[in-house]
Each structure stands twice: as structure tokens, then as C-alpha cells.
Design a protein around this motif. Structure first.
Motif, PDB file in Angstrom:
ATOM      1  N   LEU A 189       0.828  -1.200   0.000  1.00  0.00           N
ATOM      2  CA  LEU A 189       0.000   0.000   0.000  1.00  0.00           C
ATOM      3  C   LEU A 189       0.865   1.253   0.000  1.00  0.00           C
ATOM      4  O   LEU A 189       1.809   1.372   0.781  1.00  0.00           O
ATOM      5  N   ASP A 190       0.531   2.194  -0.878  1.00  0.00           N
ATOM      6  CA  ASP A 190       1.215   3.481  -0.880  1.00  0.00           C
ATOM      7  C   ASP A 190       0.161   4.589  -0.830  1.00  0.00           C
ATOM      8  O   ASP A 190      -1.021   4.339  -0.641  1.00  0.00           O
ATOM      9  N   ASN A 191       0.592   5.808  -0.981  1.00  0.00           N
ATOM     10  CA  ASN A 191      -0.303   6.972  -0.936  1.00  0.00           C
ATOM     11  C   ASN A 191      -1.069   7.066   0.386  1.00  0.00           C
ATOM     12  O   ASN A 191      -2.203   7.558   0.419  1.00  0.00           O
ATOM     13  N   LEU A 192      -0.464   6.585   1.463  1.00  0.00           N
ATOM     14  CA  LEU A 192      -1.022   6.785   2.796  1.00  0.00           C
ATOM     15  C   LEU A 192      -0.234   7.889   3.484  1.00  0.00           C
ATOM     16  O   LEU A 192       0.995   7.855   3.505  1.00  0.00           O
ATOM     17  N   GLU A 193      -0.953   8.861   4.020  1.00  0.00           N
ATOM     18  CA  GLU A 193      -0.288   9.988   4.682  1.00  0.00           C
ATOM     19  C   GLU A 193      -0.390   9.834   6.192  1.00  0.00           C
ATOM     20  O   GLU A 193      -1.460   9.578   6.731  1.00  0.00           O
ATOM     21  N   LEU A 194       0.747  10.013   6.874  1.00  0.00           N
ATOM     22  CA  LEU A 194       0.785   9.965   8.334  1.00  0.00           C
ATOM     23  C   LEU A 194       0.579  11.367   8.884  1.00  0.00           C
ATOM     24  O   LEU A 194       1.330  12.285   8.568  1.00  0.00           O
ATOM     25  N   GLN A 195      -0.460  11.525   9.713  1.00  0.00           N
ATOM     26  CA  GLN A 195      -0.717  12.785  10.402  1.00  0.00           C
ATOM     27  C   GLN A 195      -0.505  12.571  11.896  1.00  0.00           C
ATOM     28  O   GLN A 195      -0.977  11.572  12.451  1.00  0.00           O
ATOM     29  N   ILE A 196       0.203  13.484  12.547  1.00  0.00           N
ATOM     30  CA  ILE A 196       0.484  13.345  13.975  1.00  0.00           C
ATOM     31  C   ILE A 196       0.169  14.658  14.697  1.00  0.00           C
ATOM     32  O   ILE A 196       0.121  15.728  14.091  1.00  0.00           O
ATOM     33  N   ASN A 197      -0.039  14.543  15.990  1.00  0.00           N
ATOM     34  CA  ASN A 197      -0.289  15.708  16.825  1.00  0.00           C
ATOM     35  C   ASN A 197       0.000  15.308  18.267  1.00  0.00           C
ATOM     36  O   ASN A 197       0.198  14.119  18.571  1.00  0.00           O
ATOM     37  N   SER A 198       0.006  16.284  19.158  1.00  0.00           N
ATOM     38  CA  SER A 198       0.095  16.008  20.592  1.00  0.00           C
ATOM     39  C   SER A 198      -1.064  16.696  21.294  1.00  0.00           C
ATOM     40  O   SER A 198      -1.354  17.874  21.029  1.00  0.00           O
ATOM     41  N   LEU A 199      -1.732  15.964  22.162  1.00  0.00           N
ATOM     42  CA  LEU A 199      -2.826  16.511  22.963  1.00  0.00           C
ATOM     43  C   LEU A 199      -2.343  16.974  24.331  1.00  0.00           C
ATOM     44  O   LEU A 199      -3.143  17.480  25.126  1.00  0.00           O
ATOM     45  N   GLY A 200      -1.066  16.769  24.630  1.00  0.00           N
ATOM     46  CA  GLY A 200      -0.510  17.235  25.884  1.00  0.00           C
ATOM     47  C   GLY A 200      -1.053  16.512  27.103  1.00  0.00           C
ATOM     48  O   GLY A 200      -1.672  15.453  27.008  1.00  0.00           O
ATOM     49  N   SER A 201      -0.826  17.117  28.250  1.00  0.00           N
ATOM     50  CA  SER A 201      -1.310  16.544  29.514  1.00  0.00           C
ATOM     51  C   SER A 201      -2.757  16.960  29.740  1.00  0.00           C
ATOM     52  O   SER A 201      -3.280  17.867  29.084  1.00  0.00           O
ATOM     53  N   GLN A 202      -3.392  16.317  30.710  1.00  0.00           N
ATOM     54  CA  GLN A 202      -4.763  16.671  31.040  1.00  0.00           C
ATOM     55  C   GLN A 202      -4.849  18.124  31.510  1.00  0.00           C
ATOM     56  O   GLN A 202      -5.774  18.859  31.146  1.00  0.00           O
ATOM     57  N   GLU A 203      -3.874  18.559  32.293  1.00  0.00           N
ATOM     58  CA  GLU A 203      -3.867  19.928  32.802  1.00  0.00           C
ATOM     59  C   GLU A 203      -3.751  20.941  31.651  1.00  0.00           C
ATOM     60  O   GLU A 203      -4.440  21.968  31.639  1.00  0.00           O
ATOM     61  N   ALA A 204      -2.876  20.628  30.684  1.00  0.00           N
ATOM     62  CA  ALA A 204      -2.707  21.529  29.541  1.00  0.00           C
ATOM     63  C   ALA A 204      -3.988  21.590  28.717  1.00  0.00           C
ATOM     64  O   ALA A 204      -4.361  22.663  28.211  1.00  0.00           O
TER      65      ALA A 204
END
Length: 429
Positions: free
Chosen positions: A157-172
């Protein structure tokens, strides 16, 4: 004639190419997971409703609108699992698997959500889930992402894009939530019905809206990634550094928030534009507080789930399903006295060649009709038994894929002859 009974809408039979793709996906995923030291776990399909309300979040769409929930005969509220992580966490807590231990687990099976059926989104769907307990560092986050990248490569499989993020801590997140709600309240007239409903209960989900009329509003909203606590910032930068070192391309998507309340820090999705609206084929992230939320000791955790129906659709559309012959050897028997010795020969061959698919022609038929079946099965050789062969305790071996002279072999010499012929055939392949 009795009225025909149909399957429930959105709960589909899987057969033909889809069944081949389904088995191929699971086998490939299991082989990949074994390379990384994972073990399987089998989980119940039905759980107590409280488990999902407590873990997924009572104000999420899944719990509010999509779960199949019913009372059993004792009046206890039960639910067909809408996802696998909560059940896996319940299992490791209940069975004492999380305390001072690292667990690397995978599971597969059906999940259930009451949604409007469309391509890639069904009311009964299948997931392959992966969970790791007991590791808090960024390297395991990166390893799970790399593992999925390896799987796509093995599937072609190709043409798959990886998207990432951070949701941080619960307090943040709590601090950010206040900023986001203040911003959205200033633009309340631009919110659609779903967003207005989420504004007080689950405002982060508004960032994940698919409504194009709200695109500019979302784009102008404060970004959680700009309000992370220092520890989460370091964790996310370390994840990205690992991915850079391993040559894994990614896009940081600040609006990637995931639909489940239990996520924190790293979240990721693999997406495609080739499946229409249902473009996410794999998604996951870190959920360090969920084990404690379910009643266990504080345990870091991270995982992901793949949607098998969506991956199946990609494999079929791209013609990436391997051609798997129904048989390697096909036994043709014609005559009144050939079926019984044919069955004996077929079992002898299965004993001698455990990895070989031996198909016995059942139901009779002429030589011509049976050879058509043998050819259609994909077998390399037909083992032919007529009345004369049975009388002489012989079989004829006919090559079906390459030009070769037909051979006549005694029963007690058949295994050794076939061993040579099959080895020669594999050399030609």
C-alpha cells in the motif's frame, strides 16, 4: 416459499475476494506484530455499558448515539463493543497484567456502532488493535508508528499519509479548553448544530468537524499544540526525531484530536484520499490515564487500531490481493471403484506434505469435467485414478501448469516422486 431473511443493514457477509483480503490482512499483520514481540489476546464482544461510558466518555458521539446497548435477563446494561481498547484495558486490570509489567498485545474481531452505512463505515466492522502497557517513553510511540509503516510496505500500500499531533497533559488540555471555548463563543453564529451541542460538552471535537462551511473558523482557532506543557513538548519533539531518523514522512495536523476522551500526548492517523469520506485506515495514540480510570494502578499506555474493511477495499481496488490457489494437488477419480482408494491416497499425501493443499474431487463426473475443476483450482498436478490405475495400484501424475510428460507411478512410490516434482516446480517458479 418462506419469506427470505436478509442480513441487518450495515452488517455484511464477507466472502470471495473480500474474504481472501480479510485473511491476508490478518495473517500479514500478525506476522508483522510477531517481529516486534507482540502476543495475542482474545476479548469478549459484549461488555458492561459502564466500561465504555467511563473510558470513552459519556458525552462522546459513540456513547450518546452509536452504541448497541441492551438489558440482559438480570436487568444489567450490556453493550456490543464499539472499540477494543477499553475492553483490553479492563482485561489487563482484571487479570493483574499491568502491575510492574510491560505488556505488548494485539487483538482482532468485530466492533459495533449504529451509524449510517456507507463504503468503509458499517454497523458491524472489524478492527485489528494493538496496545502496549507499561512504557511511558517516546520511543514506543515511534515504534508503533514505524510498525504500521512496515505493514503498509508489506501489503504493497502506498499513498497513505501519516498525520500526527500532541494533545498534551490533562492539565494543559483543561487550560486550552477554556481558550478554545472563549474563541468559539465569539463565533457562535458560525457553528453548526453538532458543534453547538459539543461546545460545552466536548469542544475539542469541533476541531475535527467535516463541515466545509466551518473550515475557516477552525483554521483560525487557537491550536492545542501551541499550549502544551513542557514535558509534552519534549515528548512530541522526541517522537518526531525518531520518525525523522527512520525516514518516516509525516504531517503535523494541529486539528487532529481523535474522537475518544482517553487520549493524551501523541495521537496519529494514517489517511488516504482513495476511499472517499472514510479516509482514515489506522489511528491511535497514547492514553496514560485510562488504566487508572478503569480501576487499575497508574500505567502508561499507547496503541492503535486498523479498520479492516477500509484496508480490504484498498487492497481490492489496487489488485494487491495475492492469488492463492485452491489446491496444489488435485485428485481425479473416475469409475465405480476409485473413490475409496482416492480418499486413502489423498490422506496419505496430506500426511506426507502438511504444507500442501490436496483437493479430492468429490461428487463424481467425467474425466473432462474433473480436469476442468482441477485446472480451475490452480493445482500444479492432477493425480489421476481410473479403474485400470486402481487395478494396478498406480496413479497417473499430470502436470497442469507447465509442459511435462505424464507419469505413471506405483502407490508406494508416489510420495517420493511428488517430492521431486514439487521441488522442481518451485525451482521453475
Amino acid at each position: 416459499m418462506a419469506k427470505q431473511i436478509s442480513a441487518i443493514r450495515g452488517m455484511n457477509d464477507v466472502y470471495g475476494d473480500e474474504a481472501v483480503a480479510f485473511d491476508y490482512l490478518i495473517a500479514t499483520a500478525e506476522r508483522t506484530l510477531k517481529q516486534y514481540g507482540f502476543n495475542s489476546i482474545r476479548l469478549p464482544i459484549v461488555e458492561k455499558t459502564e466500561l465504555f461510558a467511563r473510558s470513552i466518555g459519556e458525552v462522546t458521539d459513540i456513547v450518546e448515539k452509536e452504541m448497541y446497548t441492551f438489558a440482559d435477563r438480570n436487568g444489567e446494561s450490556l453493550t456490543l463493543r464499539p472499540e477494543g481498547t477499553a475492553g483490553c484495558v479492563r482485561a489487563i486490570v482484571q487479570n493483574g497484567l499491568s502491575h510492574n509489567q510491560i505488556q505488548k498485545l494485539y487483538y482482532t474481531g468485530p466492533m459495533f456502532r449504529y451509524e449510517r452505512p456507507q463504503k468503509g463505515r458499517y454497523r458491524q466492522f472489524h478492527q485489528f488493535g494493538v496496545e502496549v502497557f507499561g512504557l511511558a517513553t517516546a520511543d514506543i510511540d515511534a515504534e508503533l508508528i514505524v510498525l504500521t509503516a512496515r505493514l503498509w510496505d508489506q501489503l504493497g500500500l502506498d499513498n497513505l499519509e501519516l498525520q500526527i499531533n500532541s494533545l498534551g497533559s490533562q492539565e494543559a488540555r483543561i487550560a486550552y479548553r477554556e481558550k478554545l471555548v472563549n474563541y468559539l463563543n465569539l463565533h457562535k453564529e458560525s457553528l453548526d448544530e453538532d458543534s453547538l451541542r459539543r461546545l460545552e460538552s466536548n469542544p475539542l471535537r469541533i476541531l475535527d468537524t467535516k463541515n466545509p462551511d466551518m473550515a475557516s473558523l477552525v483554521e483560525g482557532a487557537p491550536k492545542l499544540i501551541d499550549h502544551l506543557d513542557e514535558e509534552s513538548q519534549i515528548h512530541f519533539e522526541t517522537v518526531k526525531s525518531h520518525l525523522d531518523d527512520l525516514g518516516i514522512s509525516y504531517v503535523v495536523n494541529p486539528n487532529l484530536v481523535r474522537g475518544l476522551d482517553y487520549y493524551n500526548r501523541t495521537v496519529f492517523e494514517w489517511v488516504t484520499t482513495e476511499l472517499g469520506a472514510q479516509g482514515t485506515v489506522c489511528a491511535g495514540g497514547r492514553y496514560d490515564g485510562l488504566v487508572e480510570q478503569i480501576g487499575g494502578k497508574t500505567t502508561p499506555a499507547v496503541g492503535f487500531a486498523m479498520g479492516l474493511e477500509r484496508l480490504m477495499a484498498l487492497l481490492i481496488d489496487k489488485e494487491l490481493i495475492p492469488v492463492i490457489p485452491q489446491a496444489d494437488l488435485y485428485i481425479v477419480t473416475v469409475g465405480e471403484n476409485t473413490a475409496r482408494p482416492g480418499l486413502v491416497i489423498s490422506e496419505m499425501l496430506r500426511d506426507a506434505f502438511p504444507a500442501i493443499n490436496v483437493q479430492m474431487n468429490c461428487g463424481g463426473g467425467s474425466f473432462k469435467s474433473q480436469f476442468k475443476k482441477a485446472d480451475k483450482s490452480g493445482a500444479s498436478f492432477a493425480i489421476v485414478m481410473g479403474e485400470q490405475e486402481v487395478e494396478n495400484e498406480e496413479v497417473a501424475i499430470k502436470s497442469l501448469r507447465i509442459e511435462a510428460e505424464q507419469k505413471t507411478v506405483k502407490w508406494d512410490e508416489l510420495v517420493s516422486h511428488l517430492h521431486r516434482d514439487l521441488c522442481t516446480r518451485r525451482m521453475h517458479e
